[in-house]
Design a protein around this motif. Sequence first.
Motif, PDB file in Angstrom:
ATOM      1  N   PRO A 135       0.795  -1.233   0.028  1.00 33.12           N
ATOM      2  CA  PRO A 135       0.130  -0.173  -0.027  1.00 33.12           C
ATOM      3  C   PRO A 135       0.760   1.237   0.009  1.00 33.12           C
ATOM      4  O   PRO A 135       0.183   2.441  -0.457  1.00 33.12           O
ATOM      5  CB  PRO A 135      -0.913  -0.295   1.196  1.00 33.12           C
ATOM      6  N   THR A 136       1.927   1.317   0.326  1.00 33.69           N
ATOM      7  CA  THR A 136       2.719   2.366   0.388  1.00 33.69           C
ATOM      8  C   THR A 136       3.674   2.488  -0.940  1.00 33.69           C
ATOM      9  O   THR A 136       4.074   3.828  -1.121  1.00 33.69           O
ATOM     10  CB  THR A 136       3.889   2.313   1.777  1.00 33.69           C
ATOM     11  N   ASP A 137       3.707   1.759  -1.766  1.00 31.23           N
ATOM     12  CA  ASP A 137       4.333   2.079  -3.028  1.00 31.23           C
ATOM     13  C   ASP A 137       3.397   2.598  -3.850  1.00 31.23           C
ATOM     14  O   ASP A 137       2.238   2.122  -4.230  1.00 31.23           O
ATOM     15  CB  ASP A 137       4.612   0.491  -3.535  1.00 31.23           C
ATOM     16  N   GLU A 138       3.681   3.900  -4.491  1.00 35.17           N
ATOM     17  CA  GLU A 138       2.883   4.811  -5.308  1.00 35.17           C
ATOM     18  C   GLU A 138       3.406   4.808  -6.678  1.00 35.17           C
ATOM     19  O   GLU A 138       2.876   5.409  -7.474  1.00 35.17           O
ATOM     20  CB  GLU A 138       3.042   5.916  -4.709  1.00 35.17           C
ATOM     21  N   LYS A 139       4.110   3.874  -7.218  1.00 35.51           N
ATOM     22  CA  LYS A 139       4.489   3.754  -8.571  1.00 35.51           C
ATOM     23  C   LYS A 139       3.361   3.570  -9.356  1.00 35.51           C
ATOM     24  O   LYS A 139       2.616   2.522  -9.308  1.00 35.51           O
ATOM     25  CB  LYS A 139       5.500   2.586  -8.596  1.00 35.51           C
ATOM     26  N   THR A 140       3.254   4.596 -10.131  1.00 35.33           N
ATOM     27  CA  THR A 140       1.805   4.235 -11.077  1.00 35.33           C
ATOM     28  C   THR A 140       2.385   4.921 -12.627  1.00 35.33           C
ATOM     29  O   THR A 140       1.972   5.860 -12.911  1.00 35.33           O
ATOM     30  CB  THR A 140       0.727   5.083 -10.627  1.00 35.33           C
ATOM     31  N   GLU A 141       3.046   4.047 -13.348  1.00 35.09           N
ATOM     32  CA  GLU A 141       3.846   4.434 -14.425  1.00 35.09           C
ATOM     33  C   GLU A 141       2.580   4.860 -15.440  1.00 35.09           C
ATOM     34  O   GLU A 141       2.594   5.857 -16.264  1.00 35.09           O
ATOM     35  CB  GLU A 141       4.420   3.333 -15.320  1.00 35.09           C
ATOM     36  N   SER A 142       1.605   4.060 -15.654  1.00 30.04           N
ATOM     37  CA  SER A 142       0.404   4.328 -16.512  1.00 30.04           C
ATOM     38  C   SER A 142      -0.280   5.599 -16.267  1.00 30.04           C
ATOM     39  O   SER A 142      -0.385   6.403 -17.264  1.00 30.04           O
ATOM     40  CB  SER A 142      -0.532   3.187 -16.498  1.00 30.04           C
ATOM     41  N   TYR A 143      -0.531   6.089 -15.115  1.00 33.13           N
ATOM     42  CA  TYR A 143      -0.977   7.418 -14.659  1.00 33.13           C
ATOM     43  C   TYR A 143      -0.097   8.461 -15.202  1.00 33.13           C
ATOM     44  O   TYR A 143      -0.667   9.467 -15.675  1.00 33.13           O
ATOM     45  CB  TYR A 143      -1.237   7.230 -13.164  1.00 33.13           C
ATOM     46  N   HIS A 144       1.093   8.262 -14.888  1.00 33.72           N
ATOM     47  CA  HIS A 144       1.972   9.485 -15.378  1.00 33.72           C
ATOM     48  C   HIS A 144       2.121   9.456 -16.752  1.00 33.72           C
ATOM     49  O   HIS A 144       2.172  10.560 -17.273  1.00 33.72           O
ATOM     50  CB  HIS A 144       3.454   9.311 -14.523  1.00 33.72           C
ATOM     51  N   HIS A 145       2.193   8.554 -17.612  1.00 28.90           N
ATOM     52  CA  HIS A 145       1.886   8.396 -19.084  1.00 28.90           C
ATOM     53  C   HIS A 145       0.587   9.162 -19.340  1.00 28.90           C
ATOM     54  O   HIS A 145       0.602   9.842 -20.224  1.00 28.90           O
ATOM     55  CB  HIS A 145       2.006   6.814 -19.603  1.00 28.90           C
ATOM     56  N   LEU A 146      -0.426   8.844 -18.727  1.00 25.63           N
ATOM     57  CA  LEU A 146      -1.825   9.574 -19.110  1.00 25.63           C
ATOM     58  C   LEU A 146      -1.673  11.049 -19.054  1.00 25.63           C
ATOM     59  O   LEU A 146      -2.186  11.642 -19.638  1.00 25.63           O
ATOM     60  CB  LEU A 146      -2.786   9.182 -18.283  1.00 25.63           C
ATOM     61  N   LEU A 147      -1.008  11.510 -17.828  1.00 27.20           N
ATOM     62  CA  LEU A 147      -0.928  13.003 -17.647  1.00 27.20           C
ATOM     63  C   LEU A 147      -0.129  13.543 -18.777  1.00 27.20           C
ATOM     64  O   LEU A 147      -0.546  14.841 -18.929  1.00 27.20           O
ATOM     65  CB  LEU A 147      -0.444  13.181 -16.216  1.00 27.20           C
ATOM     66  N   LYS A 148       0.675  13.040 -19.410  1.00 28.58           N
ATOM     67  CA  LYS A 148       1.604  13.772 -20.457  1.00 28.58           C
ATOM     68  C   LYS A 148       0.508  13.689 -21.586  1.00 28.58           C
ATOM     69  O   LYS A 148       0.901  14.814 -22.418  1.00 28.58           O
ATOM     70  CB  LYS A 148       2.627  12.855 -20.810  1.00 28.58           C
ATOM     71  N   HIS A 149      -0.667  13.284 -21.889  1.00 31.04           N
ATOM     72  CA  HIS A 149      -1.211  13.234 -22.924  1.00 31.04           C
ATOM     73  C   HIS A 149      -2.654  13.509 -22.803  1.00 31.04           C
ATOM     74  O   HIS A 149      -3.600  13.954 -23.758  1.00 31.04           O
ATOM     75  CB  HIS A 149      -1.598  11.884 -23.503  1.00 31.04           C
ATOM     76  N   VAL A 150      -3.004  14.153 -21.617  1.00 26.37           N
ATOM     77  CA  VAL A 150      -4.508  14.908 -21.301  1.00 26.37           C
ATOM     78  C   VAL A 150      -4.400  16.289 -20.650  1.00 26.37           C
ATOM     79  O   VAL A 150      -3.248  16.648 -20.144  1.00 26.37           O
ATOM     80  CB  VAL A 150      -5.256  14.168 -20.264  1.00 26.37           C
ATOM     81  N   ASP A 151      -5.414  17.153 -21.043  1.00 24.68           N
ATOM     82  CA  ASP A 151      -5.262  18.554 -20.514  1.00 24.68           C
ATOM     83  C   ASP A 151      -6.806  18.597 -19.718  1.00 24.68           C
ATOM     84  O   ASP A 151      -6.793  19.894 -19.074  1.00 24.68           O
ATOM     85  CB  ASP A 151      -5.087  19.710 -21.525  1.00 24.68           C
ATOM     86  N   SER A 152      -7.405  17.946 -19.904  1.00 22.72           N
ATOM     87  CA  SER A 152      -8.885  17.828 -19.078  1.00 22.72           C
ATOM     88  C   SER A 152      -9.457  16.613 -18.533  1.00 22.72           C
ATOM     89  O   SER A 152      -8.955  15.276 -19.381  1.00 22.72           O
ATOM     90  CB  SER A 152      -9.899  18.554 -20.028  1.00 22.72           C
ATOM     91  N   VAL A 153     -10.056  16.514 -17.652  1.00 24.44           N
ATOM     92  CA  VAL A 153     -10.634  15.527 -17.082  1.00 24.44           C
ATOM     93  C   VAL A 153     -12.190  15.911 -16.793  1.00 24.44           C
ATOM     94  O   VAL A 153     -12.629  16.917 -16.326  1.00 24.44           O
ATOM     95  CB  VAL A 153     -10.011  14.815 -15.746  1.00 24.44           C
ATOM     96  N   ILE A 154     -13.026  14.860 -17.056  1.00 24.32           N
ATOM     97  CA  ILE A 154     -14.505  14.904 -16.773  1.00 24.32           C
ATOM     98  C   ILE A 154     -14.803  13.789 -15.829  1.00 24.32           C
ATOM     99  O   ILE A 154     -14.514  12.590 -16.063  1.00 24.32           O
ATOM    100  CB  ILE A 154     -15.446  14.747 -18.214  1.00 24.32           C
ATOM    101  N   MET A 155     -15.296  14.255 -14.717  1.00 21.99           N
ATOM    102  CA  MET A 155     -15.690  13.322 -13.709  1.00 21.99           C
ATOM    103  C   MET A 155     -17.043  13.369 -13.035  1.00 21.99           C
ATOM    104  O   MET A 155     -17.735  14.548 -13.264  1.00 21.99           O
ATOM    105  CB  MET A 155     -14.444  13.534 -12.574  1.00 21.99           C
ATOM    106  N   SER A 156     -17.474  12.460 -12.476  1.00 22.71           N
ATOM    107  CA  SER A 156     -18.667  12.484 -11.807  1.00 22.71           C
ATOM    108  C   SER A 156     -18.427  13.341 -10.504  1.00 22.71           C
ATOM    109  O   SER A 156     -17.351  13.388  -9.935  1.00 22.71           O
ATOM    110  CB  SER A 156     -19.391  11.216 -11.570  1.00 22.71           C
ATOM    111  N   GLU A 157     -19.426  13.715  -9.845  1.00 21.99           N
ATOM    112  CA  GLU A 157     -19.615  14.325  -8.557  1.00 21.99           C
ATOM    113  C   GLU A 157     -19.111  13.389  -7.404  1.00 21.99           C
ATOM    114  O   GLU A 157     -18.063  13.612  -6.622  1.00 21.99           O
ATOM    115  CB  GLU A 157     -20.844  15.019  -8.114  1.00 21.99           C
ATOM    116  N   THR A 158     -19.534  12.129  -7.639  1.00 21.95           N
ATOM    117  CA  THR A 158     -19.041  11.036  -6.662  1.00 21.95           C
ATOM    118  C   THR A 158     -17.628  10.833  -6.962  1.00 21.95           C
ATOM    119  O   THR A 158     -16.801  10.737  -5.669  1.00 21.95           O
ATOM    120  CB  THR A 158     -19.807   9.557  -7.048  1.00 21.95           C
TER     121      THR A 158
END
Length: 177
Positions: free
Chosen positions: A33-56
């Motif tokens: 649980p303390t390992d915060e490595k998220t390669e795919s997340y950081h890859h995603l952030l390089k390619h997006v400029d907006s996020v659409i999310m639900s209120e929840t």
Amino acid sequence: MIVRKVILYIAMSLDGYITDQHGRIDWLHGDNPTDEKTESYHHLLKHVDSVIMSETAFRMIEKKVNQYWIHQGLKIYVLSSLTQLSSDHVIVTSEDICSLVQKKQDSGKDIWICGGQQLITPLIQANMIDEYHISMIPTLIGKGKRLFEDFDQEKRLSLIKTYVYNGIVDIEYQKKY
């Protein structure tokens, strides 16, 4: 003109749930649980400029991290009727998800979809999700809110890439044209 991709990026349990039966996401981590490595997340952030999310989803993230650090630099659209959530980088709208995505296609980087069935299902029905990035968490929930609900027709996908880290398997698919 380059068309922005609409990317669903979300995590689910091995048995297909995005929250447990009580709406919690405290199981949302890998073997360590303390390992915060998220390669795919950081890859995603390089390619997006907006996020659409639900209120929840917005409230869960806000509660979990108590700040907006994970969305720094992104324009955040929250589908809700509660305008008090609005700020400089958060735009609250009650607009239909498909209409909002269509309007955002004009220019910019890709669009990240972050939320449950109420956002995902209409986009699947309208064939508007270009890529599905799903993090498979090594947990069986048994009951809860499923990632996908029933929709009208089969959707064929092609594998783009996989990432494996900390017991988590990230799978990236694109729709077949």
